[in-house]
Design an enzyme around this catalytic site. Structure first.
Site, PDB file in Angstrom:
ATOM      1  CG  ASP A 190     -19.497 -24.127 -11.567  1.00 57.26           C
ATOM      2  OD1 ASP A 190     -19.910 -23.778 -12.729  1.00 57.26           O
ATOM      3  OD2 ASP A 190     -20.477 -24.834 -10.787  1.00 57.26           O
ATOM      4  CD  GLU A 208      -6.533 -28.321 -17.922  1.00 61.89           C
ATOM      5  OE1 GLU A 208      -7.357 -27.377 -18.128  1.00 61.89           O
ATOM      6  OE2 GLU A 208      -5.576 -28.505 -19.195  1.00 61.89           O
ATOM      7  CE  LYS A 213      -8.534 -28.649 -21.554  1.00 61.53           C
ATOM      8  NZ  LYS A 213      -7.907 -27.134 -21.170  1.00 61.53           N
ATOM      9  CG  ASP A 228      -1.975  -1.347   1.071  1.00 60.71           C
ATOM     10  OD1 ASP A 228      -1.976  -1.719  -0.012  1.00 60.71           O
ATOM     11  OD2 ASP A 228      -2.642  -1.468   2.072  1.00 60.71           O
ATOM     12  CB  CYS A 280     -39.712 -24.120  22.976  1.00 61.56           C
ATOM     13  SG  CYS A 280     -40.548 -25.003  24.532  1.00 61.56           S
ATOM     14  CE  LYS A 314     -17.186 -28.271 -17.813  1.00 60.62           C
ATOM     15  NZ  LYS A 314     -18.183 -27.513 -17.531  1.00 60.62           N
ATOM     16  CB  CYS A 335     -40.259 -28.788  25.622  1.00 63.80           C
ATOM     17  SG  CYS A 335     -40.420 -29.059  23.970  1.00 63.80           S
ATOM     18  CE1 TYR A 392     -10.448 -22.809 -21.075  1.00 64.50           C
ATOM     19  CE2 TYR A 392     -11.366 -22.498 -18.899  1.00 64.50           C
ATOM     20  CZ  TYR A 392     -11.324 -22.385 -20.255  1.00 64.50           C
ATOM     21  OH  TYR A 392     -12.526 -21.845 -20.824  1.00 64.50           O
ATOM     22  CB  CYS A 414     -43.428 -25.109  22.233  1.00 61.80           C
ATOM     23  SG  CYS A 414     -42.659 -26.607  21.743  1.00 61.80           S
ATOM     24  CE  LYS A 436     -20.756 -30.786 -15.994  1.00 61.93           C
ATOM     25  NZ  LYS A 436     -21.807 -30.381 -16.722  1.00 61.93           N
ATOM     26  CB  CYS A 475     -44.283 -28.566  25.307  1.00 63.12           C
ATOM     27  SG  CYS A 475     -43.422 -27.302  25.430  1.00 63.12           S
TER      28      CYS A 475
HETATM   29  S1  IVH Z   1     -11.186 -26.021 -22.062  1.00 67.31           S
HETATM   30  C1  IVH Z   1     -11.957 -26.799 -26.319  1.00 67.31           C
HETATM   31  N1  IVH Z   1     -10.553 -26.709 -19.772  1.00 67.31           N
HETATM   32  O1  IVH Z   1     -15.905 -25.665 -19.325  1.00 67.31           O
HETATM   33  C2  IVH Z   1     -11.792 -26.539 -24.732  1.00 67.31           C
HETATM   34  N2  IVH Z   1     -12.561 -25.517 -20.145  1.00 67.31           N
HETATM   35  O2  IVH Z   1     -18.093 -26.690 -21.268  1.00 67.31           O
HETATM   36  C3  IVH Z   1     -12.707 -25.937 -24.278  1.00 67.31           C
HETATM   37  N3  IVH Z   1     -13.965 -24.832 -18.208  1.00 67.31           N
HETATM   38  O3  IVH Z   1     -16.986 -22.861 -21.489  1.00 67.31           O
HETATM   39  C4  IVH Z   1     -12.561 -25.465 -22.983  1.00 67.31           C
HETATM   40  N4  IVH Z   1     -12.662 -25.273 -16.531  1.00 67.31           N
HETATM   41  O4  IVH Z   1     -15.733 -22.328 -19.221  1.00 67.31           O
HETATM   42  C5  IVH Z   1     -11.613 -26.174 -20.517  1.00 67.31           C
HETATM   43  N5  IVH Z   1      -9.729 -26.542 -17.279  1.00 67.31           N
HETATM   44  C6  IVH Z   1     -10.871 -26.322 -18.182  1.00 67.31           C
HETATM   45  C7  IVH Z   1     -11.986 -25.975 -17.751  1.00 67.31           C
HETATM   46  C8  IVH Z   1     -12.940 -25.535 -18.822  1.00 67.31           C
HETATM   47  C9  IVH Z   1     -13.705 -24.859 -16.976  1.00 67.31           C
HETATM   48  C10 IVH Z   1     -15.295 -24.381 -18.773  1.00 67.31           C
HETATM   49  C11 IVH Z   1     -15.283 -23.488 -19.897  1.00 67.31           C
HETATM   50  C12 IVH Z   1     -16.127 -23.871 -20.901  1.00 67.31           C
HETATM   51  C13 IVH Z   1     -16.856 -25.085 -20.483  1.00 67.31           C
HETATM   52  C14 IVH Z   1     -17.006 -26.154 -21.634  1.00 67.31           C
END
Ligand code: IVH
Length: 672
Positions: free
Chosen positions: A114, A110, A287, A34, A423, A112, A429, A222, A405, A311, A408
């Protein structure tokens, strides 16, 4: 300050910020950052011509004039095919091995993440644009918001950047930041977000970058979407390492594996870790690692042939509220519970979800027959996070919170400033009595084997037990007991003998068993090592009680009030008369114990002891046992498959010991 000195200052600030936001390894205290930032601001305001585009002061700019422009992606942003089980994953592997005529393939695995996909364009190493995924072909230009994220480099950390590179990744909100944001929103009476993903989306959609800047968002790279004037590494994994070198955050759980077996092993590993992670993930992306093979495989429709998303079971599902019941707990708290049409969520079938209290029902606006979203993660109690208002049927109706309550019919009360309605019936009770007895006999309290929940409920319903003292007169009621469900001669003898042997207990167990509000196991232990005698504890004034470690004014008040009530004093006397006793050994005071003042955290799975056993022993040696790792933690006990707590301890340089280490420690202090 010369211009060069200012450039050095920018470099320094960017290095500090990279260490903090990308590497999770802060190198200077916040105050130092800072201070330097202020220096930079000062020089920039006196020399506006010197301002650099990658200066940290340039992260938060003005609102874009005409909202977010639509921009076509250079290379489309694809989606992924999904696999919901191991079989379809194996099919995927087989399918592409056949196309490539390959025996075995190496995959990059990797988490996925969210959140929301983003594409960042860098020209000559400088960030020029950040675009959302949109429909995959074009998205919204949200550069002004993207620049506010410290995990997005404004300039790549290299002297030789590609002429053009488009980096793709996910923007997400870590769980703790989400909780904090929602807490603040709730306090201000603003709308709360349903989950971190929605919060991230809402934060990026703000027209004012100042708002986005105030939100805890993180970007994790990614893939490389497009590149000019630079030769890509041969593998996706090496590409990610390159992105890391350029200053992007990449996920530390990514891993290269062989074949579909390797993919499945990775799935199992990550599924275990999932709830411990500091961010939400909804699956794994596999991948094909070699870029040449990816190119050979190409795409079908909107998804690459070389990648698949596996998933996890969803943690959120929609179902219908069949009714709202009110349960009365041990301390009289009346909790509304939604009875649900059973729904499979987070790996189990859920048919009840807590609605916490009156305020929460009001906040959600939930009515009977509504469709709601249920969230269940790990072993956490399922909760209703949102009413799906668009689907509200005509036959919904509100449920009034009871004025008396429901068990009771005693009056209910709401303490000012508390959301809970209670209560006032105490042990009169039936519900409070049942819950108090269950607590009284539980393993960490009086530890009476054979007195399960069902039996307690019958004993209370048949008025055979009206308070804990009655448990010790059960031997006089053999005949009636034998008439109880599933009670044979043998189990009766067992029950009576465990009641008998439970009489010889420990002072701290006894105090814990009484069920004083806010007095958990650790507090009971602290109280009993401060007050060696029960009479002293019972007579203690508030000022004395707050001197006990871990006891604040609220706990002190609960303790004081508990012992002031005649009914409780009678119960205690009754128990002592019935023969409950403990060895009045000269206990060492907490400060004299070998681990006094030390904070331990126990995580992962242990093989020789349960985590609870280890915690008990550490507590007995005077240590404090906490549930989360922080800078105040003195030591982390990490068993097998330890997750985020281990990572956090490592990043904070907290000493870590394994199971053998803790066993040695307990031996050393004579606790084993
Ligand atoms: S690869 C062609 N890597 O998942 C490859 N996607 O359903 C496309 N996502 O819209 C994406 N983590 O937002 C890749 N490690 C990851 C990911 C990732 C999350 C999401 C991404 C994409 C969706 C695909």
């Amino acid at each position: 300050m010369t211009q060069q000195q200012m450039l050095d200052l920018i470099q320094k600030l960017n290095d500090y910020s990279y260490a903090y936001h990308v590497k999770d390894e802060p190198i200077v205290p916040d105050a130092e950052y800072d201070r330097l930032y202020l220096q930079l601001q000062t020089i920039e305001s006196s020399q506006p011509d010197w301002i650099q585009p990658d200066s940290p002061t340039q992260r938060v700019g003005e609102k874009p004039d005409n909202g977010f422009a639509n921009v076509a992606h250079t290379v489309p942003m694809l989606s992924l095919d999904n696999a919901f089980d191991n079989e379809s994953l194996a099919d995927f592997d087989q399918r592409i091995r056949k196309l490539l005529n390959a025996e075995k393939l190496v995959y990059c695995c990797e988490p996925k993440l969210d959140g929301l996909a983003i594409s960042l364009r860098y020209e000559e190493g400088r960030l020029v644009r950040g675009v959302t995924r949109g429909d995959g072909l074009s998205g919204e230009d949200i550069t002004s918001n993207i620049k506010t994220l410290y995990s997005v480099p404004l300039k790549l950390r290299t002297e030789t950047p590609p002429a053009v590179v488009e980096v793709r990744g996910e923007i997400y909100m870590p769980k703790d930041g989400f909780e904090k944001l929602n807490k603040l929103a709730a306090e201000k009476g603003d709308k709360v977000f349903v989950n971190p993903r929605n919060a991230a989306a809402g934060s990026l959609r703000q027209l004012d970058p100042k708002i986005t800047a105030s939100r805890p968002l993180v970007m994790c790279a990614y893939s490389i979407g497009y590149v000019e004037g630079w030769e890509q590494p041969e593998s996706h994994y090496d590409g990610l390492l390159q992105l890391s070198e350029w200053g992007f955050r990449i996920n530390d759980l990514m891993q290269r594996v062989e074949g579909s077996e390797g993919c499945i092993e990775y799935y199992e590993m990550l599924n275990e870790k999932r709830t411990d992670l500091t961010y939400d993930i909804d699956g794994i992306v596999y991948k094909v690692d070699k870029i040449a093979l990816q190119n050979q495989l190409g795409f079908i429709a909107r998804a690459p042939r070389w990648a698949i998303a596996r998933k996890f079971p969803a943690q959120e599902e929609m179902t219908r509220v069949l009714g709202i019941d009110f349960q009365v707990g041990r301390t009289g708290a009346i909790t509304p519970v939604a009875r649900l049409e059973p729904v499979f969520v987070g790996g189990v079938t859920v048919s009840n979800a807590t609605l916490h209290n009156k305020d929460e029902i009001a906040r959600l606006g939930v009515q009977v027959n509504d469709y709601v979203i249920i969230h269940r993660a790990g072993d956490v109690i399922p909760k209703v996070v949102q009413v799906v208002v668009e689907k509200r049927p005509e036959n919904t109706f509100e449920v009034d919170f009871p004025n008396t309550c429901p068990i009771c019919h005693s009056d209910v009360e709401q303490v000012e400033g508390e959301a809970v309605i209670r209560c006032t019936g105490g042990l009169v009770c039936g519900a409070q009595l049942k819950e108090s007895l269950k607590h009284f006999v539980s393993r960490k309290a009086m530890d009476i084997d054979g007195l399960g929940d069902k039996l307690i409920e019958q004993l209370v319903d048949q008025k055979m037990v009206k308070d804990p003292v009655d448990i010790f007169t059960l031997h006089e009621k053999r005949e009636a007991l034998l008439k109880m469900e599933r009670m044979g001669q043998k189990s009766l003898e067992k029950l009576l003998s465990s009641i008998e042997s439970a009489k010889a207990t420990q002072f701290n167990r006894f105090i814990y068993a009484l069920g004083i509000r806010e007095v958990g196991e650790a507090t009971a232990r602290a109280l009993t090592s401060y007050f060696n005698e029960l009479e002293d504890l019972m007579a203690a004034e508030q000022e004395t009680l707050v001197e006990v470690d871990d006891v604040g004014p609220i706990v002190a008040q609960h303790v004081k009030m508990f012992f002031a009530q005649e009914a409780n004093r009678e119960t205690i006397n009754g128990l002592l008369k019935a023969g409950v006793t403990w060895e009045k050994k000269q206990q060492a005071s907490l400060e004299e114990l070998p681990l006094a003042g030390k904070v331990y955290v126990v995580t992962g799975s242990l093989s020789q002891f349960s985590r609870d056993q280890v915690k008990d022993k550490l507590l007995a040696l005077g240590a404090k046992v906490s549930g989360s790792v922080s800078a105040k933690t003195d030591c982390l006990v990490a068993g097998e498959k330890a997750g985020s707590k281990l990572t956090k301890a490592q990043s904070l340089n907290v000493p870590i010991i394994d199971e053998a280490g803790v066993i040695a420690l307990l031996h050393e202090h004579g606790a084993l």
